[in-house]
Write a protein that holds these residues in place. Structure first.
Motif, PDB file in Angstrom:
ATOM      1  N   ILE A   1      49.601 -29.007  56.240  1.00  0.00           N
ATOM      2  CA  ILE A   1      49.964 -30.422  56.352  1.00  0.00           C
ATOM      3  C   ILE A   1      48.836 -31.269  56.615  1.00  0.00           C
ATOM      4  CG2 ILE A   1      51.479 -32.171  57.306  1.00  0.00           C
ATOM      5  CD1 ILE A   1      53.529 -30.109  57.822  1.00  0.00           C
ATOM      6  N   MET A   2      48.404 -32.179  55.675  1.00  0.00           N
ATOM      7  CA  MET A   2      47.286 -33.047  55.648  1.00  0.00           C
ATOM      8  C   MET A   2      47.898 -34.579  55.699  1.00  0.00           C
ATOM      9  SD  MET A   2      44.415 -31.044  53.481  1.00  0.00           S
ATOM     10  CE  MET A   2      45.100 -31.602  52.018  1.00  0.00           C
ATOM     11  N   ASP A   3      47.153 -35.293  56.729  1.00  0.00           N
ATOM     12  CA  ASP A   3      47.489 -36.744  56.855  1.00  0.00           C
ATOM     13  C   ASP A   3      46.183 -37.448  56.700  1.00  0.00           C
ATOM     14  OD1 ASP A   3      48.645 -39.092  57.178  1.00  0.00           O
ATOM     15  OD2 ASP A   3      49.057 -38.949  59.280  1.00  0.00           O
ATOM     16  N   GLU A   4      46.006 -37.950  55.516  1.00  0.00           N
ATOM     17  CA  GLU A   4      44.747 -38.585  55.269  1.00  0.00           C
ATOM     18  C   GLU A   4      43.500 -38.019  55.665  1.00  0.00           C
ATOM     19  OE1 GLU A   4      44.797 -41.421  53.765  1.00  0.00           O
ATOM     20  OE2 GLU A   4      46.669 -42.415  53.998  1.00  0.00           O
ATOM     21  N   PRO A   5      43.385 -36.805  55.333  1.00  0.00           N
ATOM     22  CA  PRO A   5      42.189 -36.028  55.632  1.00  0.00           C
ATOM     23  C   PRO A   5      41.008 -36.399  55.213  1.00  0.00           C
ATOM     24  CG  PRO A   5      43.382 -34.610  53.896  1.00  0.00           C
ATOM     25  CD  PRO A   5      44.239 -36.146  54.534  1.00  0.00           C
ATOM     26  N   THR A   6      40.780 -36.959  54.085  1.00  0.00           N
ATOM     27  CA  THR A   6      39.852 -37.275  53.318  1.00  0.00           C
ATOM     28  C   THR A   6      39.394 -38.994  53.717  1.00  0.00           C
ATOM     29  OG1 THR A   6      40.498 -37.624  51.339  1.00  0.00           O
ATOM     30  CG2 THR A   6      39.668 -35.587  51.700  1.00  0.00           C
TER      31      THR A   6
ATOM     32  N   LYS B   1      35.154 -32.932  59.519  1.00  0.00           N
ATOM     33  CA  LYS B   1      36.136 -32.645  58.670  1.00  0.00           C
ATOM     34  C   LYS B   1      36.148 -31.461  58.065  1.00  0.00           C
ATOM     35  CE  LYS B   1      38.534 -35.498  58.958  1.00  0.00           C
ATOM     36  NZ  LYS B   1      39.806 -35.834  59.756  1.00  0.00           N
ATOM     37  N   LYS B   2      35.133 -30.989  57.325  1.00  0.00           N
ATOM     38  CA  LYS B   2      35.096 -29.517  56.632  1.00  0.00           C
ATOM     39  C   LYS B   2      35.120 -28.472  57.988  1.00  0.00           C
ATOM     40  CE  LYS B   2      31.444 -30.571  53.516  1.00  0.00           C
ATOM     41  NZ  LYS B   2      29.669 -30.546  53.486  1.00  0.00           N
ATOM     42  N   PHE B   3      34.688 -28.729  59.193  1.00  0.00           N
ATOM     43  CA  PHE B   3      35.122 -27.656  60.248  1.00  0.00           C
ATOM     44  C   PHE B   3      36.628 -27.630  60.618  1.00  0.00           C
ATOM     45  CE2 PHE B   3      35.750 -26.675  64.868  1.00  0.00           C
ATOM     46  CZ  PHE B   3      35.200 -25.465  64.964  1.00  0.00           C
ATOM     47  N   GLU B   4      37.484 -28.865  60.547  1.00  0.00           N
ATOM     48  CA  GLU B   4      38.788 -28.889  60.697  1.00  0.00           C
ATOM     49  C   GLU B   4      39.524 -28.202  59.812  1.00  0.00           C
ATOM     50  OE1 GLU B   4      39.797 -33.093  60.921  1.00  0.00           O
ATOM     51  OE2 GLU B   4      37.918 -33.400  62.392  1.00  0.00           O
TER      52      GLU B   4
ATOM     53  N   SER C   1      56.737 -18.901  66.116  1.00  0.00           N
ATOM     54  CA  SER C   1      56.443 -18.252  64.794  1.00  0.00           C
ATOM     55  C   SER C   1      56.251 -19.335  63.444  1.00  0.00           C
ATOM     56  CB  SER C   1      57.811 -17.351  64.501  1.00  0.00           C
ATOM     57  OG  SER C   1      58.840 -18.065  64.493  1.00  0.00           O
ATOM     58  N   VAL C   2      56.957 -20.577  63.843  1.00  0.00           N
ATOM     59  CA  VAL C   2      56.735 -21.539  62.693  1.00  0.00           C
ATOM     60  C   VAL C   2      55.591 -22.029  63.006  1.00  0.00           C
ATOM     61  CG1 VAL C   2      58.054 -23.750  61.792  1.00  0.00           C
ATOM     62  CG2 VAL C   2      59.207 -21.680  62.698  1.00  0.00           C
ATOM     63  N   LYS C   3      55.226 -22.325  64.147  1.00  0.00           N
ATOM     64  CA  LYS C   3      53.787 -22.952  64.452  1.00  0.00           C
ATOM     65  C   LYS C   3      52.607 -22.331  63.727  1.00  0.00           C
ATOM     66  CE  LYS C   3      54.860 -25.556  69.006  1.00  0.00           C
ATOM     67  NZ  LYS C   3      54.804 -25.468  70.121  1.00  0.00           N
ATOM     68  N   GLU C   4      52.846 -20.927  63.730  1.00  0.00           N
ATOM     69  CA  GLU C   4      51.604 -20.193  63.088  1.00  0.00           C
ATOM     70  C   GLU C   4      51.649 -20.356  61.500  1.00  0.00           C
ATOM     71  OE1 GLU C   4      51.327 -16.139  64.524  1.00  0.00           O
ATOM     72  OE2 GLU C   4      51.257 -16.743  66.478  1.00  0.00           O
ATOM     73  N   MET C   5      52.765 -20.544  61.127  1.00  0.00           N
ATOM     74  CA  MET C   5      52.846 -20.756  59.574  1.00  0.00           C
ATOM     75  C   MET C   5      52.271 -22.079  59.214  1.00  0.00           C
ATOM     76  SD  MET C   5      56.340 -19.008  58.359  1.00  0.00           S
ATOM     77  CE  MET C   5      57.333 -20.087  59.057  1.00  0.00           C
ATOM     78  N   ILE C   6      52.104 -22.894  60.147  1.00  0.00           N
ATOM     79  CA  ILE C   6      51.637 -24.344  59.564  1.00  0.00           C
ATOM     80  C   ILE C   6      50.031 -24.643  60.124  1.00  0.00           C
ATOM     81  CG2 ILE C   6      51.995 -26.840  60.046  1.00  0.00           C
ATOM     82  CD1 ILE C   6      54.824 -26.031  60.883  1.00  0.00           C
ATOM     83  N   GLY C   7      49.291 -25.169  59.064  1.00  0.00           N
ATOM     84  CA  GLY C   7      47.841 -25.801  59.309  1.00  0.00           C
ATOM     85  C   GLY C   7      47.927 -27.084  59.351  1.00  0.00           C
ATOM     86  N   TYR C   8      47.150 -27.823  60.117  1.00  0.00           N
ATOM     87  CA  TYR C   8      47.239 -29.212  59.962  1.00  0.00           C
ATOM     88  C   TYR C   8      45.804 -29.867  59.884  1.00  0.00           C
ATOM     89  CZ  TYR C   8      47.771 -34.025  61.467  1.00  0.00           C
ATOM     90  OH  TYR C   8      47.533 -35.593  61.650  1.00  0.00           O
ATOM     91  N   VAL C   9      45.726 -30.942  58.971  1.00  0.00           N
ATOM     92  CA  VAL C   9      44.336 -31.729  59.070  1.00  0.00           C
ATOM     93  C   VAL C   9      44.667 -33.097  58.803  1.00  0.00           C
ATOM     94  CG1 VAL C   9      42.154 -31.803  57.922  1.00  0.00           C
ATOM     95  CG2 VAL C   9      43.075 -29.779  57.752  1.00  0.00           C
ATOM     96  N   GLY C  10      44.313 -33.738  60.014  1.00  0.00           N
ATOM     97  CA  GLY C  10      44.452 -35.351  59.971  1.00  0.00           C
ATOM     98  C   GLY C  10      43.334 -36.245  59.984  1.00  0.00           C
ATOM     99  N   ASP C  11      43.743 -37.337  60.103  1.00  0.00           N
ATOM    100  CA  ASP C  11      42.556 -38.422  60.209  1.00  0.00           C
ATOM    101  C   ASP C  11      41.769 -38.326  61.683  1.00  0.00           C
ATOM    102  OD1 ASP C  11      40.888 -40.642  59.728  1.00  0.00           O
ATOM    103  OD2 ASP C  11      42.466 -41.949  60.295  1.00  0.00           O
ATOM    104  N   ILE C  12      42.925 -37.984  62.768  1.00  0.00           N
ATOM    105  CA  ILE C  12      42.485 -37.743  63.882  1.00  0.00           C
ATOM    106  C   ILE C  12      42.938 -36.352  64.562  1.00  0.00           C
ATOM    107  CG2 ILE C  12      42.537 -38.549  66.455  1.00  0.00           C
ATOM    108  CD1 ILE C  12      43.615 -41.401  65.465  1.00  0.00           C
ATOM    109  N   PRO C  13      41.573 -35.657  64.703  1.00  0.00           N
ATOM    110  CA  PRO C  13      41.869 -34.044  65.106  1.00  0.00           C
ATOM    111  C   PRO C  13      42.261 -33.804  66.273  1.00  0.00           C
ATOM    112  CG  PRO C  13      39.486 -34.689  65.073  1.00  0.00           C
ATOM    113  CD  PRO C  13      40.210 -36.030  64.623  1.00  0.00           C
TER     114      PRO C  13
END
Length: 283
Positions: free
Chosen positions: A151-156, A135-138, A72-84
């Protein structure tokens, strides 16, 4: 309610120690997480997402401890990182087919809307696409399941300015519509100059500055003046400084207080986030 609450968090990794006494990420805002490489940004994010086990402390997401098997918590989180972590040899549409079933709130219409907006061909192979398209697709995959927290870790990182701007514009637009909270780790401070609401500076595993962006920018100034104005007393009002043959330049975290000390004998320049980060880490 806070989106993320951290208390007394510690993690030891080889010669590095993360130690965060208190950190609250406010719901519905973009909080920038800034610091030089090796400061603890990625370690903190991995701990929040249960990718690392903490040594001590608590991490709550929307008032709940995030346990590894808590879908239930996992579904609330979206993640975009440097390494997908996607399979690079397959097409975009195959990646989507493997991910979408895990989310109850998957929105196929929204997914297709952003594909069209970003002009992404689903039939292209991931590794054969440009870094910007990847990155756009992610980001599309993240937004399409309507997360409450992104949560984004160095996405750009390593993206050209035009792609970065497009990426940030879509993110801002989605946040406004969905009321999403964003925790955004980056060393590209110019992105946060534009979109950040709150800022957290981390250095050597500890939080050194944490406030809303406008307050931080208002309080800090770069002071430039003659060398003779620097002594043991005036140096106390500077975070750090550097000297040259013409004089000195230093950063103060209390503009009003510094003005009482230096008066009109110095120049007060507004500092941007890159300036502030540089002076704090130098000191």
């Amino acid at each position: 309610m806070n989106a993320i609450e951290i208390r007394n968090l510690t993690k030891n990794l080889d010669n590095f120690t993360l130690n965060i006494d208190k950190l609250d990420i406010k719901k519905g805002f973009i909080t920038g997480f800034i610091g030089p490489n090796g400061s603890g940004k990625t370690t903190t994010i991995k701990l929040i997402m249960n990718m690392l086990n903490k040594d001590s402390g608590t991490i709550k997401i929307f008032d709940n401890e995030y346990k590894l098997d808590d879908t239930s918590v996992k579904e609330m989180i979206g993640y975009v990182g440097d390494i997908p972590g996607y399979m690079k040899e397959v097409k975009f549409k195959e990646i989507k087919k493997s991910i979408a079933p895990f989310y109850k709130n998957w929105d196929e219409n929204l997914y297709n809307h952003y594909l069209k907006k970003f002009d992404i061909n689903e039939n292209k192979v991931y590794k054969e696409s440009s870094k910007g398209q990847q990155k756009k697709f992610e980001l599309i995959i993240t937004l399409a399941h309507h997360p409450k927290l992104i949560i984004m870790d160095e996405p750009t990182a390593n993206l050209d300015p035009l792609v970065r701007n497009e990426f940030m514009e879509v993110l801002q637009d989605h946040i406004a519509k969905d009321g999403v909270t964003v925790f955004y780790s980056t060393h590209i401070t110019s992105d946060l100059d534009r979109v950040g609401d709150y800022l957290v500076f981390i250095y050597k595993g500890k939080i050194i500055l944490n406030s809303d962006k406008e307050t931080i920018l208002e309080k800090h100034r770069i002071i430039r003046g003659r060398k003779e104005l620097l002594d043991d007393d005036t140096k106390k009002y500077l975070i750090s400084y550097n000297e040259n043959s013409f004089g000195f330049a230093g950063l103060t975290s209390n503009y009003k207080e510094a003005f009482e000390i230096f008066g009109q004998e110095v120049v007060y320049d507004k500092a941007n986030l890159e300036d502030i980060l540089m002076y704090y880490t130098r000191g």
